[in-house]
Write a protein that holds these residues in place. Sequence first.
Motif, short mmCIF file in Angstrom:
data_model
loop_
_atom_site.label_atom_id
_atom_site.label_comp_id
_atom_site.label_asym_id
_atom_site.label_seq_id
_atom_site.Cartn_x
_atom_site.Cartn_y
_atom_site.Cartn_z
N TRP A 132 104.97 -39.47 20.19
CA TRP A 132 105.40 -38.69 21.54
C TRP A 132 104.88 -37.75 22.27
N ALA A 133 104.83 -37.29 23.22
CA ALA A 133 103.97 -36.42 24.39
C ALA A 133 104.95 -35.30 24.38
N ALA A 134 104.68 -33.69 24.78
CA ALA A 134 105.28 -32.73 25.35
C ALA A 134 104.10 -32.25 26.44
N HIS A 135 105.27 -32.06 27.95
CA HIS A 135 104.78 -31.24 29.50
C HIS A 135 102.85 -32.02 29.46
N LEU A 136 103.77 -34.01 29.67
CA LEU A 136 102.44 -34.72 30.44
C LEU A 136 102.02 -34.16 31.55
N GLY A 137 100.43 -34.79 31.58
CA GLY A 137 100.41 -34.16 32.18
C GLY A 137 99.91 -33.03 33.19
N SER A 138 100.01 -32.01 32.54
CA SER A 138 99.59 -30.50 32.17
C SER A 138 98.89 -29.95 31.57
N THR A 139 98.24 -29.08 31.40
CA THR A 139 97.38 -27.76 30.63
C THR A 139 97.85 -28.09 29.79
N HIS A 140 99.02 -28.19 29.71
CA HIS A 140 100.42 -27.62 28.21
C HIS A 140 99.84 -29.01 27.35
N GLN A 141 99.52 -30.42 27.73
CA GLN A 141 100.07 -30.95 27.14
C GLN A 141 99.80 -31.38 25.85
N VAL A 142 100.54 -31.84 24.78
CA VAL A 142 100.30 -32.36 23.28
C VAL A 142 100.92 -33.07 23.13
N LEU A 143 100.12 -34.15 22.26
CA LEU A 143 100.30 -35.11 21.61
C LEU A 143 100.37 -35.55 20.59
N VAL A 144 101.32 -36.22 19.62
CA VAL A 144 101.20 -36.69 18.16
C VAL A 144 102.11 -38.15 18.23
N SER A 145 101.14 -38.54 17.67
CA SER A 145 102.25 -40.01 16.76
C SER A 145 101.66 -40.58 15.76
N GLY A 146 102.30 -41.88 14.78
CA GLY A 146 101.94 -41.96 13.98
C GLY A 146 102.95 -42.30 13.13
N ASP A 147 103.18 -42.44 12.01
CA ASP A 147 104.27 -43.18 11.51
C ASP A 147 105.60 -41.99 11.29
N LEU A 148 106.66 -42.83 11.78
CA LEU A 148 107.88 -41.53 12.28
C LEU A 148 107.87 -40.33 10.84
N ALA A 149 108.17 -41.28 10.78
CA ALA A 149 108.50 -40.45 8.41
C ALA A 149 107.62 -39.72 8.49
N ASP A 150 106.00 -39.74 8.60
CA ASP A 150 105.21 -38.71 8.49
C ASP A 150 105.03 -37.69 9.28
N VAL A 151 105.26 -38.09 10.66
CA VAL A 151 105.22 -37.38 11.76
C VAL A 151 106.59 -36.51 12.30
N THR A 152 107.83 -36.59 11.92
CA THR A 152 109.04 -35.99 12.51
C THR A 152 109.05 -34.82 11.84
N GLU A 153 108.29 -33.86 11.53
CA GLU A 153 108.15 -32.65 10.63
C GLU A 153 107.46 -32.27 11.67
N GLU A 154 106.38 -32.93 12.07
CA GLU A 154 105.22 -32.64 12.82
C GLU A 154 105.57 -32.09 13.61
N ILE A 155 106.46 -33.17 15.16
CA ILE A 155 106.66 -33.20 16.60
C ILE A 155 107.69 -32.16 16.61
N VAL A 156 108.80 -31.77 15.47
CA VAL A 156 109.78 -30.45 15.81
C VAL A 156 109.13 -29.69 15.85
N ALA A 157 107.80 -29.40 14.77
CA ALA A 157 107.66 -28.14 15.09
C ALA A 157 107.12 -27.89 16.40
N ARG A 158 106.40 -29.02 16.73
CA ARG A 158 105.68 -28.37 18.17
C ARG A 158 106.10 -28.44 19.26
N ARG A 159 107.39 -29.20 19.17
CA ARG A 159 107.67 -28.91 20.28
C ARG A 159 108.97 -27.15 19.95
#
Lengths: 252, 252
Positions: free
Chosen positions: B205-232
């Motif tokens: 997953w990524a948000a604001h790709l290619g900008s200084t605001h870029q955020v990346l998360v990857s992993g098993d979907l079950a493990d990182v779902t909550e993290e991605i929702v929060a980071r978004r």
Amino acid sequence: MTTIKVIGVGMGEPGHLTGEAVAALNGVDVFFVPGHDPVADELSLLRHDLCRRVIAGHSYRVVDLEDPRRDRESPDYARAVSDWTLARATVLGTAIATELHGNEIGGLLAWGDPAFYDSTLRVLAALPGRSEPIDVEVIPGISSIQLLAAAHRISLTRVAEPLQVTTGRQLATKGFPPGCDDVVVMLDGDCSFRHIDPNGVTIYWAAHLGSTHQVLVSGDLADVTEEIVARRVEAKARRGWVMDTYLLRRTR
Amino acid sequence: MTTIKVIGVGMGEPGHLTGEAVAALNGVDVFFVPGHDPVADELSLLRHDLCRRVIAGHSYRVVDLEDPRRDRESPDYARAVSDWTLARATVLGTAIATELHGNEIGGLLAWGDPAFYDSTLRVLAALPGRSEPIDVEVIPGISSIQLLAAAHRISLTRVAEPLQVTTGRQLATKGFPPGCDDVVVMLDGDCSFRHIDPNGVTIYWAAHLGSTHQVLVSGDLADVTEEIVARRVEAKARRGWVMDTYLLRRTR
């Protein structure tokens, strides 16, 4: 830490490169180029030529790599590709170990974009064990399917509808994917669009995209199938090889 | 003949532009930029800013267009988009007729690549009747899904396997497409990956790709779902808006 830049170069025209790709090319000390004999291998020559045209004021070396052959007779395609990947990784690993000194940066040029059916990242992931990890940096490039859409002045996607990106082999064996009416086909050496029901299907086809050899055909699949097959034979005869891609769009 | 160039500009960073895109920008006389109020509309401001940064020695004008609102409450998504396209085409058609004089060349900047879920070509195709046809020229740009793959250093495709490019709405209502284990999701305002069976699924997953605001998360979907929702949520709070995209890769 050894750094390897994987740089997407579109179809090899300097105008296809992004500013980031040009900057990356100008920061590479050693390019590793598959194709043992640059004279015999036009794609290898194109890579040499691209470096000459876009790198200025930075000295670099090009290391030509022996490119192991894939077993094209094998009935097990996935296994043949896997064996080929390992063989290429062995060649690349040896070259990195012997040719990249100190803090030198290595570079690999990927046709189109490394994200679409390109082997570069797979080969890097299969490098034989090393004492230190390799830092891989990826710079995207314009893919042939984007040039296809631009040349035909179309979007690959329709409103709210999915798009399948697939191979000629998948299309020939499985037909139109279920629930999806827009299909982009890559890696098709066999005009696999001949094997689907052409009813209600429009094709947007191109060969040698983005080059002076570019050929475009579009229309109802039933009407233009023969023309595309013939134009592909001509395009291959003129250049010695041909790369083509197409969108199939079904109206239900 | 009126010429309109549709130019893919990636995420708006000058380094994302190809040489052909820079040349095209430098040949445009009048840019048509949706977003009535440039101060209130960051995407409009980014377009103005990009023109200032990459155009040199060529004078141009920017015409800000009123951007009709899409009916986001309508239960009929396709109809709402169709009405919106027609409304935007009416605004653009009027602007072309009144602002483009003689042989002046018009330009439209498309975020990412005009081939993937971009409305620019659709709006041009819906322009109200004109006395002379418009010649449309398309220059591809780097799409967010290519930056996603590059940032995670992965290929979007696996050997000989299909890739589906789809929308959050399709994923939420239909789940994983049949016969396809690699799915790239765009236009997802609602973290639709929460609605699929996470068993055996990896997300990149990524948000604001290619900008200084870029955020990346990857992993098993079950493990990182909550993290991605929060980071978004964080990413959206910081910038006032967020664009994200992701690859779901299923291992069977």
